[in-house]
Write a protein that holds these residues in place. Structure first.
Motif, PDB file in Angstrom:
ATOM      1  N   ILE B  90      50.980  29.628 -66.296  1.00 39.91           N
ATOM      2  CA  ILE B  90      52.113  30.212 -67.311  1.00 39.91           C
ATOM      3  C   ILE B  90      52.222  29.536 -68.337  1.00 39.91           C
ATOM      4  CG2 ILE B  90      54.574  30.630 -66.897  1.00 39.91           C
ATOM      5  CD1 ILE B  90      54.397  31.658 -64.269  1.00 39.91           C
ATOM      6  N   HIS B  93      56.540  32.479 -70.796  1.00 40.83           N
ATOM      7  CA  HIS B  93      56.946  33.251 -69.952  1.00 40.83           C
ATOM      8  C   HIS B  93      55.651  34.163 -69.186  1.00 40.83           C
ATOM      9  CE1 HIS B  93      60.757  32.680 -72.016  1.00 40.83           C
ATOM     10  NE2 HIS B  93      59.982  33.118 -73.149  1.00 40.83           N
ATOM     11  N   GLU B  94      54.621  34.093 -69.742  1.00 38.69           N
ATOM     12  CA  GLU B  94      53.396  34.945 -69.176  1.00 38.69           C
ATOM     13  C   GLU B  94      52.386  34.163 -68.806  1.00 38.69           C
ATOM     14  OE1 GLU B  94      53.999  38.309 -69.521  1.00 38.69           O
ATOM     15  OE2 GLU B  94      55.634  38.329 -70.714  1.00 38.69           O
ATOM     16  N   PHE B  95      51.355  34.827 -68.335  1.00 40.98           N
ATOM     17  CA  PHE B  95      50.143  33.926 -67.995  1.00 40.98           C
ATOM     18  C   PHE B  95      49.332  33.693 -68.944  1.00 40.98           C
ATOM     19  CE2 PHE B  95      51.289  35.460 -63.499  1.00 40.98           C
ATOM     20  CZ  PHE B  95      51.321  33.986 -62.855  1.00 40.98           C
ATOM     21  N   HIS B 160      51.265  23.217 -69.921  1.00 41.88           N
ATOM     22  CA  HIS B 160      50.642  23.927 -68.767  1.00 41.88           C
ATOM     23  C   HIS B 160      49.149  23.899 -68.479  1.00 41.88           C
ATOM     24  CE1 HIS B 160      54.766  25.887 -68.254  1.00 41.88           C
ATOM     25  NE2 HIS B 160      55.018  24.693 -67.882  1.00 41.88           N
TER      26      HIS B 160
END
Lengths: 291, 178
Positions: B90, B93-95, B160
């Motif tokens: 992530i 907010h998104e992958f 991340h």
């Protein structure tokens, strides 16, 4: 332009502390040149990886880390690239009366924005850095340099040269907002609100030039009751914490990158004409977005 | 006669947040096949169906201190014992989908971002953090503010991806290397 007969390669890798995008095009007459474009893009990434391995302040094995460890005791011989970036940075420090100064690492380390091994008891400023014959660097007193304000732009320039040397006709390199476009295809760059981070409806168009932006918005943190960011004002020893963003256009990315800091750190100085003269000398323009 | 121009332009923006919906900045760079070619050019890769057992999952989490969200592993074996892995993390907010090549001796060969879906693009510059993953091995220091640093809008995304690479290296050591 009809995309079916344009060869285009666009890649992205985590590099230089951000996501770096490289895009390369060939005109319609040279379809099926993907192999050559792939090679060119790989060369562009390789040239940026080399710059990172030489000048990363976070890598204990980098040339810059060696300089930071030893240059106060003895002259340290460095690569042509590192020497060049240091020389340009010192010229700009002199020209901006210290508004651009890459010796602020000890303060950033104190605030927890850089590794603590860069803390120094009584740091000096750019005037304590000596560039000597034979690509050697020496400090007059214990310093710690951080090339974060200039080396990323320099890496973008090297990457663009690598693309051009490989015969790419047009393209661009974007290292997290330090970017440069070349050839006959303009690039539209979005701008974000310095307070909210949201995209603004307008964009900037660049063509055969570079653009760099600095804003404290995304590195703001609280340190002992004060707000600090990675944008240190070297002459005052405090950080820029206002919601502003400074964008500089210039022919090359290293100078656009470095001038954003010079502009930000001159904003509260009454002598705006020195700043205007400096931008003019480098044929650069600045836009200051304040919220 | 020198042409005088204004080198600095001041633009005051309204202090209120702009209410227009902000489109996510999205880019697709590579398909799985293209990423394979980019990291292991000319190498025949063999797909392996791998699902971590609960014990393996626990072992990986314990080894690297990062949660394994998906026990399924998208893995391809390269001829000389090296691996090609596709993973998702992530971002803000998104992958973000990315591929990692791991050499036969357990080091990162190359990382390629395949899909980047973010509300926060990467136009705002950041101070340098070190994303020199190449040559990283399991057990190398992986810590923000330590050897890899991220500042700015992409802080979370950077962190991340870093954690993802660390998790995949641990997975390689504990599951794939055997």
């Amino acid at each position: 332009m009809n995309s079916c007969c344009v060869s285009e390669v666009r890649r992205c890798r985590p590099l230089l502390g951000t996501f770096v995008e490289v895009c390369a095009w060939m005109p319609a007459s040279s379809c099926n040149r993907t192999e050559m474009l792939n090679r060119a893009v790989a060369n562009a990434f390789a040239s940026m990886e080399r710059i990172e391995s030489l000048m990363s302040v976070h890598d204990p094995a980098s040339e810059l880390s060696l300089v930071n460890r030893q240059a106060a005791e003895r002259p340290v011989r460095v690569s042509a690239e590192t020497f060049e970036v240091l020389r340009r940075g010192l010229d700009l420090a002199r020209e901006s009366s210290g508004a651009f100064d890459f010796t602020v690492a000890p303060l950033l380390a104190l605030w927890g924005l850089l590794p603590s091994m860069l803390k120094r008891r009584c740091p000096g400023n750019w005037q304590a850095v000596r560039v000597l014959r034979g690509q050697r660097i020496q400090f007059d007193r214990p310093l710690a340099l951080d090339l974060g304000g200039i080396a990323k732009g320099y890496a973008v320039d090297r990457a663009v040269e690598a693309l051009q040397a490989a015969g790419v006709s047009s393209g661009w390199v974007n290292a997290g907002g330090d970017l440069r476009a070349f050839g006959d295809r303009p690039l539209d760059v979005g701008i974000r609100h310095p307070r909210t981070g949201q995209h603004l409806p307008s964009s900037l168009r660049i063509e055969n030039e570079a653009l760099a932006t600095s804003s404290p918005t995304f590195s703001l943190k609280r340190w002992k009751g004060a707000m600090v960011s990675h944008l240190v004002n070297p002459r005052l020893g405090c950080a820029m914490a206002s919601p502003i963003a400074v964008t500089v256009r210039a022919a090359e990315c290293w100078i656009a990158d470095a001038l954003t800091k010079a502009v930000i750190n001159s904003m509260n100085v009454s002598n705006a004409s020195q700043l205007e003269r400096m931008l003019d000398r480098h044929q650069a323009t600045a836009q200051v977005f304040s919220a | 006669m020198k042409h005088v121009r204004t080198a600095i332009q001041w633009i005051a923006l309204p202090a209120i947040a702009i209410t227009a919906p902000c489109p996510a900045w999205t880019a697709t760079y590579l398909s799985v096949e293209q990423a394979q070619q980019a990291i292991f050019p000319g190498v025949q890769l063999v797909k392996w169906e791998l699902q971590l057992t609960p014990e393996q999952r626990q072992a990986v989490e314990k080894s690297c201190g990062i949660k394994v969200r998906n026990p399924k592993l998208a893995a391809w074996k390269a001829s000389e014992g090296a691996w090609f892995l596709v993973d998702e993390v992530i971002g803000k907010h998104e992958f973000i989908t990315y591929a990692v090549g791991i050499t036969a001796d357990g080091a990162v060969k190359q990382i390629e971002v395949m899909d980047y879906r973010e509300n926060y693009g990467s136009e705002v510059r950041q101070s340098q953090w070190r994303s020199q993953f190449v040559g990283k091995r399991r057990g190398d220091q992986f810590k923000l503010d330590g050897d890899i640093k991220s500042i700015s809008g992409a802080t979370l995304s950077c962190r991340h991806i870093m954690e993802g690479v660390k998790r995949l290296l641990a997975t390689y050591e504990l599951v794939l290397r055997k």
